[in-house]
Design a protein around this motif. Structure first.
Motif, short mmCIF file in Angstrom:
data_model
loop_
_atom_site.label_atom_id
_atom_site.label_comp_id
_atom_site.label_asym_id
_atom_site.label_seq_id
_atom_site.Cartn_x
_atom_site.Cartn_y
_atom_site.Cartn_z
N TYR B 32 0.86 -1.18 0.00
CA TYR B 32 0.00 0.00 0.00
C TYR B 32 0.89 1.23 0.00
CZ TYR B 32 -4.11 -2.81 0.91
OH TYR B 32 -5.12 -3.73 0.80
N PHE B 33 0.50 2.22 -0.80
CA PHE B 33 1.31 3.41 -0.96
C PHE B 33 0.42 4.64 -0.91
CE2 PHE B 33 4.96 0.94 -2.22
CZ PHE B 33 4.39 -0.19 -2.78
N LEU B 34 0.92 5.66 -0.22
CA LEU B 34 0.18 6.91 -0.09
C LEU B 34 1.05 8.07 -0.54
CD1 LEU B 34 -1.35 6.67 3.52
CD2 LEU B 34 -2.30 5.79 1.40
N TRP B 35 0.41 9.14 -0.97
CA TRP B 35 1.09 10.42 -1.19
C TRP B 35 0.46 11.46 -0.27
CZ3 TRP B 35 5.40 11.61 -3.91
CH2 TRP B 35 5.86 10.68 -4.85
N TYR B 36 1.33 12.27 0.35
CA TYR B 36 0.90 13.34 1.23
C TYR B 36 1.50 14.65 0.75
CZ TYR B 36 -1.24 10.45 4.80
OH TYR B 36 -2.08 9.61 5.47
N LYS B 37 0.77 15.73 1.02
CA LYS B 37 1.24 17.08 0.72
C LYS B 37 1.38 17.83 2.04
CE LYS B 37 -1.82 19.92 -1.07
NZ LYS B 37 -2.67 20.58 -2.10
N TYR B 39 2.17 21.70 3.67
CA TYR B 39 2.46 23.13 3.63
C TYR B 39 3.21 23.51 4.91
CZ TYR B 39 -1.07 23.56 -0.08
OH TYR B 39 -1.79 23.44 -1.24
N PRO B 40 3.97 24.60 4.89
CA PRO B 40 4.66 25.07 6.10
C PRO B 40 3.70 25.29 7.25
CG PRO B 40 5.46 26.25 4.18
CD PRO B 40 4.27 25.45 3.72
N ALA B 41 4.13 24.93 8.44
CA ALA B 41 3.37 25.14 9.68
C ALA B 41 2.06 24.35 9.72
CB ALA B 41 3.09 26.62 9.90
N GLU B 42 1.93 23.34 8.87
CA GLU B 42 0.75 22.47 8.90
C GLU B 42 1.20 21.02 8.91
OE1 GLU B 42 -2.06 25.40 6.14
OE2 GLU B 42 -2.00 23.24 5.78
N GLY B 43 0.29 20.14 9.32
CA GLY B 43 0.58 18.72 9.22
C GLY B 43 0.39 18.23 7.79
N PRO B 44 1.00 17.10 7.45
CA PRO B 44 0.79 16.52 6.11
C PRO B 44 -0.69 16.17 5.90
CG PRO B 44 2.65 15.48 7.23
CD PRO B 44 1.94 16.29 8.26
N THR B 45 -1.15 16.35 4.68
CA THR B 45 -2.54 16.00 4.35
C THR B 45 -2.53 14.95 3.23
OG1 THR B 45 -2.67 17.87 2.83
CG2 THR B 45 -3.54 18.20 5.04
N PHE B 46 -3.44 14.03 3.34
CA PHE B 46 -3.55 12.90 2.41
C PHE B 46 -3.98 13.37 1.02
CE2 PHE B 46 -4.32 8.82 0.76
CZ PHE B 46 -5.59 8.76 0.24
N LEU B 47 -3.30 12.84 0.00
CA LEU B 47 -3.65 13.17 -1.38
C LEU B 47 -4.32 12.01 -2.09
CD1 LEU B 47 -0.66 15.10 -2.99
CD2 LEU B 47 -3.03 15.87 -2.82
N ILE B 48 -3.61 10.89 -2.18
CA ILE B 48 -4.07 9.78 -3.00
C ILE B 48 -3.33 8.53 -2.58
CG2 ILE B 48 -2.34 10.16 -4.83
CD1 ILE B 48 -4.62 9.58 -6.86
N SER B 49 -3.97 7.39 -2.80
CA SER B 49 -3.36 6.11 -2.44
C SER B 49 -3.40 5.16 -3.62
CB SER B 49 -4.11 5.48 -1.27
OG SER B 49 -5.43 5.12 -1.66
N ILE B 50 -2.63 4.09 -3.51
CA ILE B 50 -2.69 3.01 -4.48
C ILE B 50 -2.26 1.72 -3.80
CG2 ILE B 50 -0.32 3.32 -5.37
CD1 ILE B 50 -1.53 2.69 -8.19
N SER B 51 -2.92 0.63 -4.16
CA SER B 51 -2.51 -0.67 -3.64
C SER B 51 -1.80 -1.44 -4.75
CB SER B 51 -3.71 -1.45 -3.13
OG SER B 51 -4.50 -1.90 -4.21
#
Lengths: 114, 112
Positions: B32-37, B39-51
C-alpha cells in the motif's frame, strides 16, 4: 476544532529536562502514531498504538516513551531531552478509507532543545 | 537503510504544465502506498493512495502510477497550479502492519 490536536505547538527547553507532547483526537480511531520530521530525513515513526493496551516501538524509539491514556489521547515523553531531539513532531490517527489505511495528522509540535 | 526514497529534493514547474514526483522503494513486501502534501506550519494531508493490485489510481488532477517490477511509483499533477507548491511525501506500508515508512520528501514549486 481540528480532528487531531497537538499541544504545545512550540516548546523550547533545556538539555536534561523532561518534556511531554500531548495529542488528542475526535475521530474515534483506535490507531495512533507519533512521527518526527527532520530536514532531509522525512518523517520517521517513533511509536504507534493500536488500542489502549497495545503500544509498539517504531524506527527511532530510543530516548522516547509514550502513554495511551484513553482511546482519544496519546502522549509522547522525552525523559531527559537532548539537543538532537530538536525536531518537528507529528501525531496521527489512521482509518481504513479510500482503499488504504489513511493517516490523519495533527498540525505538529515544534520542539527545540538547547 | 532507507526503504523509501525520494531522490529529488526539489522540483520547479511552470503553471499549467505537468509535475511528476518520483518515489522508489526497496521492500517488496510493501503493498500500500500513499502520497501526502505538506504546507509550512501544517501537518501533512492525504492526497491519494494506491494498492499493489493496481498500477494506476486517479483523483482529479492527481494520478499515481505504480510499477511493481521496478519498485517505483510516481505522482502526476496535471495541470500544476501555484497552490500545489508544497513538500510531497510518499509512504509505503505492508498490509497487516498498519505502519507507514515515509520518504524524505520533494519540495515542489509551481511558478506562475
Amino acid at each position: 476544532d481540528a480532528d487531531v490536536t497537538q499541544t504545545p505547538r512550540n516548546r523550547i527547553t533545556k538539555t536534561g529536562k523532561r518534556i511531554m507532547l500531548e495529542c488528542s483526537q475526535t475521530k474515534g480511531h483506535d490507531r495512533m502514531y507519533w512521527y518526527r520530521q527532520d530536514p532531509g530525513l522525512g518523517l520517521r515513526l517513533i511509536y504507534y498504538s493500536f488500542d489502549v493496551k497495545d503500544i509498539n516501538k517504531g524506527e527511532i524509539s530510543d530516548g522516547y516513551s509514550v502513554s495511551r491514556q484513553a482511546q482519544a489521547k496519546f502522549s509522547l515523553s522525552l525523559e531527559s531531552a537532548i539537543p538532537n531531539q530538536t525536531a518537528l513532531y507529528f501525531c496521527a490517527t489512521s482509518e481504513w478509507t479510500s482503499g488504504a489505511n489513511v493517516l490523519t495528522f495533527g498540525a505538529g509540535s515544534r520542539l527545540t532543545v538547547l | 537503510d532507507q526503504q523509501v526514497k525520494q531522490n529529488s529534493p526539489s522540483l520547479s514547474v511552470q503553471e499549467g504544465r505537468i509535475s511528476i514526483l518520483n518515489c522508489d522503494y526497496t521492500n517488496s513486501m510493501f503493498d500500500y502506498f500513499l502520497w501526502y502534501k505538506k504546507y509550512p506550519a501544517e501537518g501533512p494531508t492525504f492526497l491519494i493512495s494506491i494498492s499493489s493490485i493496481k498500477d494506476k489510481n486517479e483523483d482529479g488532477r492527481f494520478t499515481v502510477f505504480l510499477n511493481k517490477s521496478a519498485k517505483h511509483l510516481s505522482l502526476h499533477i496535471v495541470p500544476s497550479q501555484p497552490g500545489d507548491s508544497a513538500v510531497y511525501f510518499c509512504a509505503a506500508m505492508t498490509s497487516g502492519t498498519y505502519k507507514y515508512i515515509f520518504g524524505t520528501g520533494t519540495r515542489l514549486k509551481v511558478l506562475a
